[in-house]
Write a protein that holds these residues in place. Structure first.
Motif: not given
Length: 198
Positions: A30-45
């Motif tokens: 979670x410390x690297x922003x490149x590891x995050x995406x949005x799929x079915x999540x509304x908020x969250x990581x």
């Protein structure tokens, strides 16, 4: 006689001994922003890549455990003389939800099984249930039949399951599901994955 049952596999005592290391790995990613995406999540990581491609000892140990559960689920439906070792691959991701986060209704095309392992669930969590929607298509359109109670419809909104730390759920990948809005303090950390043909 009941017909067209949908089987869901529940293990209430998953690999608890791996939880702290899995949680630490989630926080590291979670410390690297490149590891995050949005799929079915509304908020969250939501981890953006295949969790099982990470070259970490904890990932290999977790994969080993999950493959055994997938195999047990598949063999449950086979006669004793037909039980076997299947060849399949796992693809997974980490979800971290906090207060206000949820996941919208979806399924997992291209796989035969889907699963969620709960690494951490706050004891005082409100909401955060995974809800499975009734898969009987035409029945869904009949939920609002005025004045007539339909015994095969149930509540009409789906079946919720309240997770707990170390619970593992396996279910058919076509079974639609969502995650309810999470209220309370702390983090709800899960690893979701699919089993697919090689």
């Amino acid at each position: 006689m009941p017909m067209f049952s949908t089987w869901v596999y529940l293990c209430e005592n998953g690999p608890t001994h791996l939880n702290q290391r899995l949680e630490d790995l989630a926080h590291k990613l979670m410390q690297d922003d490149h590891n995050a995406t949005t799929r079915t999540n509304y908020g969250g990581w939501h981890y953006a890549f295949d969790f099982f491609m990470l070259e970490e000892p904890i990932v290999a140990e977790f994969r080993d455990q999950m493959e055994q559960h997938v195999q047990a689920f598949l063999n449950h439906f086979r006669a004793a003389d037909r039980k076997k070792k299947d060849r399949f691959r796992l693809e997974g991701w980490i979800n971290v939800n906090r207060a206000g986060d949820h996941n919208v209704l979806h399924c997992h095309p291209g796989s035969f099984l889907s699963a969620t392992y709960y690494v951490k669930v706050p004891e005082a969590m409100k909401g955060g249930e995974i809800v499975f929607r009734d898969p009987r298509g035409p029945a869904v359109a009949m939920y609002e039949t005025p004045g007539i109670e339909l015994p095969w419809v149930g509540s009409g909104v789906g079946i919720p399951f309240t997770p707990a730390t170390s619970h593992l759920l396996l279910f058919p990948a076509w079974l639609e599901h969502r995650v309810e809005r999470f209220e309370g303090s702390g983090e709800r950390i899960s690893i979701a994955f699919n089993a697919a043909n090689l």
